[in-house]
Design a protein around this motif. Structure first.
Motif, PDB file in Angstrom:
ATOM      1  N   GLY A  14       0.792  -1.219   0.000  1.00  0.00           N
ATOM      2  CA  GLY A  14       0.000   0.000   0.000  1.00  0.00           C
ATOM      3  C   GLY A  14       0.823   1.268   0.000  1.00  0.00           C
ATOM      4  N   TYR A  15       2.138   1.133   0.195  1.00  0.00           N
ATOM      5  CA  TYR A  15       3.039   2.282   0.194  1.00  0.00           C
ATOM      6  C   TYR A  15       3.973   2.182  -1.009  1.00  0.00           C
ATOM      7  CZ  TYR A  15       1.638   2.939   5.047  1.00  0.00           C
ATOM      8  OH  TYR A  15       0.915   3.135   6.192  1.00  0.00           O
ATOM      9  N   GLN A  16       4.282   3.318  -1.607  1.00  0.00           N
ATOM     10  CA  GLN A  16       5.274   3.406  -2.670  1.00  0.00           C
ATOM     11  C   GLN A  16       6.488   4.134  -2.098  1.00  0.00           C
ATOM     12  OE1 GLN A  16       4.734   2.040  -5.762  1.00  0.00           O
ATOM     13  NE2 GLN A  16       2.808   1.320  -4.895  1.00  0.00           N
ATOM     14  N   VAL A  17       7.661   3.853  -2.636  1.00  0.00           N
ATOM     15  CA  VAL A  17       8.882   4.504  -2.143  1.00  0.00           C
ATOM     16  C   VAL A  17       9.495   5.341  -3.264  1.00  0.00           C
ATOM     17  CG1 VAL A  17      11.187   4.117  -1.224  1.00  0.00           C
ATOM     18  CG2 VAL A  17       9.296   2.668  -0.470  1.00  0.00           C
ATOM     19  N   SER A  18       9.738   6.612  -2.963  1.00  0.00           N
ATOM     20  CA  SER A  18      10.379   7.484  -3.948  1.00  0.00           C
ATOM     21  C   SER A  18      11.898   7.419  -3.831  1.00  0.00           C
ATOM     22  CB  SER A  18       9.893   8.923  -3.798  1.00  0.00           C
ATOM     23  OG  SER A  18      10.149   9.408  -2.498  1.00  0.00           O
ATOM     24  N   ALA A  19      12.417   7.078  -2.636  1.00  0.00           N
ATOM     25  CA  ALA A  19      13.869   6.960  -2.455  1.00  0.00           C
ATOM     26  C   ALA A  19      14.163   6.102  -1.232  1.00  0.00           C
ATOM     27  CB  ALA A  19      14.505   8.338  -2.294  1.00  0.00           C
ATOM     28  N   TRP A  20      15.173   5.235  -1.389  1.00  0.00           N
ATOM     29  CA  TRP A  20      15.694   4.414  -0.280  1.00  0.00           C
ATOM     30  C   TRP A  20      17.089   4.908   0.066  1.00  0.00           C
ATOM     31  CZ3 TRP A  20      13.020   0.834   2.355  1.00  0.00           C
ATOM     32  CH2 TRP A  20      11.979   0.148   1.737  1.00  0.00           C
ATOM     33  N   TYR A  21      17.442   4.887   1.356  1.00  0.00           N
ATOM     34  CA  TYR A  21      18.779   5.250   1.812  1.00  0.00           C
ATOM     35  C   TYR A  21      19.252   4.200   2.815  1.00  0.00           C
ATOM     36  CZ  TYR A  21      17.558   9.814  -0.082  1.00  0.00           C
ATOM     37  OH  TYR A  21      17.170  10.837  -0.907  1.00  0.00           O
ATOM     38  N   VAL A  22      20.491   3.792   2.705  1.00  0.00           N
ATOM     39  CA  VAL A  22      21.108   2.897   3.684  1.00  0.00           C
ATOM     40  C   VAL A  22      22.321   3.633   4.241  1.00  0.00           C
ATOM     41  CG1 VAL A  22      22.227   0.678   4.082  1.00  0.00           C
ATOM     42  CG2 VAL A  22      20.308   0.827   2.479  1.00  0.00           C
ATOM     43  N   ASP A  23      22.312   3.851   5.536  1.00  0.00           N
ATOM     44  CA  ASP A  23      23.378   4.602   6.213  1.00  0.00           C
ATOM     45  C   ASP A  23      23.652   5.935   5.519  1.00  0.00           C
ATOM     46  OD1 ASP A  23      23.610   2.589   8.103  1.00  0.00           O
ATOM     47  OD2 ASP A  23      25.178   1.544   6.987  1.00  0.00           O
ATOM     48  N   GLY A  24      22.571   6.602   5.096  1.00  0.00           N
ATOM     49  CA  GLY A  24      22.679   7.931   4.506  1.00  0.00           C
ATOM     50  C   GLY A  24      23.005   7.971   3.025  1.00  0.00           C
ATOM     51  N   VAL A  25      23.209   6.815   2.398  1.00  0.00           N
ATOM     52  CA  VAL A  25      23.548   6.758   0.971  1.00  0.00           C
ATOM     53  C   VAL A  25      22.336   6.260   0.196  1.00  0.00           C
ATOM     54  CG1 VAL A  25      25.057   5.689  -0.743  1.00  0.00           C
ATOM     55  CG2 VAL A  25      25.965   6.312   1.504  1.00  0.00           C
ATOM     56  N   GLN A  26      21.933   7.011  -0.833  1.00  0.00           N
ATOM     57  CA  GLN A  26      20.774   6.593  -1.620  1.00  0.00           C
ATOM     58  C   GLN A  26      21.103   5.329  -2.419  1.00  0.00           C
ATOM     59  OE1 GLN A  26      19.058   9.595  -4.150  1.00  0.00           O
ATOM     60  NE2 GLN A  26      17.237   8.356  -4.545  1.00  0.00           N
ATOM     61  N   VAL A  27      20.174   4.379  -2.389  1.00  0.00           N
ATOM     62  CA  VAL A  27      20.342   3.108  -3.096  1.00  0.00           C
ATOM     63  C   VAL A  27      19.077   2.837  -3.910  1.00  0.00           C
ATOM     64  CG1 VAL A  27      21.913   2.131  -1.370  1.00  0.00           C
ATOM     65  CG2 VAL A  27      19.451   1.756  -1.148  1.00  0.00           C
ATOM     66  N   GLY A  28      19.213   1.978  -4.919  1.00  0.00           N
ATOM     67  CA  GLY A  28      18.055   1.620  -5.717  1.00  0.00           C
ATOM     68  C   GLY A  28      17.083   0.735  -4.954  1.00  0.00           C
ATOM     69  N   TRP A  29      17.609  -0.208  -4.194  1.00  0.00           N
ATOM     70  CA  TRP A  29      16.795  -1.100  -3.377  1.00  0.00           C
ATOM     71  C   TRP A  29      17.623  -1.511  -2.163  1.00  0.00           C
ATOM     72  CZ3 TRP A  29      11.802  -1.899  -3.378  1.00  0.00           C
ATOM     73  CH2 TRP A  29      11.284  -2.939  -2.592  1.00  0.00           C
ATOM     74  N   PRO A  30      17.051  -1.518  -0.971  1.00  0.00           N
ATOM     75  CA  PRO A  30      17.831  -1.828   0.234  1.00  0.00           C
ATOM     76  C   PRO A  30      17.991  -3.327   0.449  1.00  0.00           C
ATOM     77  CG  PRO A  30      15.601  -1.307   0.841  1.00  0.00           C
ATOM     78  CD  PRO A  30      15.694  -1.127  -0.650  1.00  0.00           C
ATOM     79  N   SER A  31      18.920  -3.912  -0.289  1.00  0.00           N
ATOM     80  CA  SER A  31      19.172  -5.347  -0.216  1.00  0.00           C
ATOM     81  C   SER A  31      20.587  -5.601  -0.710  1.00  0.00           C
ATOM     82  CB  SER A  31      18.162  -6.089  -1.095  1.00  0.00           C
ATOM     83  OG  SER A  31      18.420  -7.465  -1.088  1.00  0.00           O
ATOM     84  N   GLY A  32      21.291  -6.526  -0.052  1.00  0.00           N
ATOM     85  CA  GLY A  32      22.624  -6.855  -0.539  1.00  0.00           C
ATOM     86  C   GLY A  32      23.483  -7.495   0.525  1.00  0.00           C
ATOM     87  N   PRO A  33      24.736  -7.730   0.171  1.00  0.00           N
ATOM     88  CA  PRO A  33      25.656  -8.330   1.142  1.00  0.00           C
ATOM     89  C   PRO A  33      26.020  -7.331   2.229  1.00  0.00           C
ATOM     90  CG  PRO A  33      26.827  -7.756  -0.865  1.00  0.00           C
ATOM     91  CD  PRO A  33      25.375  -7.482  -1.123  1.00  0.00           C
ATOM     92  N   CYS A  34      26.369  -7.870   3.385  1.00  0.00           N
ATOM     93  CA  CYS A  34      26.810  -7.021   4.495  1.00  0.00           C
ATOM     94  C   CYS A  34      27.832  -7.793   5.322  1.00  0.00           C
ATOM     95  CB  CYS A  34      25.632  -6.565   5.356  1.00  0.00           C
ATOM     96  SG  CYS A  34      24.648  -7.887   6.071  1.00  0.00           S
ATOM     97  N   THR A  35      28.607  -7.058   6.087  1.00  0.00           N
ATOM     98  CA  THR A  35      29.640  -7.664   6.924  1.00  0.00           C
ATOM     99  C   THR A  35      29.082  -7.871   8.323  1.00  0.00           C
ATOM    100  OG1 THR A  35      31.337  -6.524   5.647  1.00  0.00           O
ATOM    101  CG2 THR A  35      31.972  -7.383   7.803  1.00  0.00           C
ATOM    102  N   PRO A  36      29.013  -9.122   8.777  1.00  0.00           N
ATOM    103  CA  PRO A  36      28.485  -9.379  10.116  1.00  0.00           C
ATOM    104  C   PRO A  36      29.278  -8.637  11.192  1.00  0.00           C
ATOM    105  CG  PRO A  36      28.672 -11.419   8.889  1.00  0.00           C
ATOM    106  CD  PRO A  36      29.370 -10.359   8.082  1.00  0.00           C
ATOM    107  N   GLY A  37      28.566  -8.145  12.164  1.00  0.00           N
ATOM    108  CA  GLY A  37      29.216  -7.432  13.268  1.00  0.00           C
ATOM    109  C   GLY A  37      28.202  -6.665  14.073  1.00  0.00           C
ATOM    110  N   PRO A  38      28.681  -5.917  15.048  1.00  0.00           N
ATOM    111  CA  PRO A  38      27.777  -5.217  15.963  1.00  0.00           C
ATOM    112  C   PRO A  38      27.213  -3.901  15.429  1.00  0.00           C
ATOM    113  CG  PRO A  38      30.033  -4.826  16.608  1.00  0.00           C
ATOM    114  CD  PRO A  38      30.075  -5.803  15.451  1.00  0.00           C
ATOM    115  N   THR A  39      27.679  -3.444  14.274  1.00  0.00           N
ATOM    116  CA  THR A  39      27.246  -2.149  13.751  1.00  0.00           C
ATOM    117  C   THR A  39      25.765  -2.171  13.416  1.00  0.00           C
ATOM    118  OG1 THR A  39      29.438  -1.750  12.824  1.00  0.00           O
ATOM    119  CG2 THR A  39      27.631  -0.421  11.943  1.00  0.00           C
TER     120      THR A  39
END
Length: 87
Positions: free
Chosen positions: A37-62
């Motif tokens: 029911g919601y559309q997204v005009s922009a996604w950001y991960v840690d302040g950086v605009q991304v096309g879609w919030p999905s991908g590899p990440c480094t395991p840790g406490p961050t």
């Protein structure tokens, strides 16, 4: 008496904004989505605009922050979620 309903609305709105974005992480991968029911005009991960919030990440406490600038036919806003990358 008017003060109580106003306080309830002010508390409910931030909770709703956070809850419409959900993130998962497993196997060094993260994936976030927004509720139907919601559309997204922009996604950001840690302040950086991304096309879609999905991908590899480094395991840790961050703790990572995902922001969605969302809209519907009658409203718009910003929602946030956080996640920790898990192995």
């Amino acid at each position: 008496m008017l003060g109580a309903p106003l306080a309830a609305v002010a508390v409910a709105q931030p909770a709703q904004a956070v809850s419409i974005v959900e993130c998962e992480s497993h196997a060094s991968w993260y994936d976030c989505d927004i509720q139907p029911g919601y559309q997204v005009s922009a996604w950001y991960v840690d302040g950086v605009q991304v096309g879609w919030p999905s991908g590899p990440c480094t395991p840790g406490p961050t703790r990572h922050t995902v922001r969605a600038d969302w809209y519907t036919s009658t409203n718009s806003g910003t929602a946030r979620a956080t996640f920790v990358c898990r192995a």
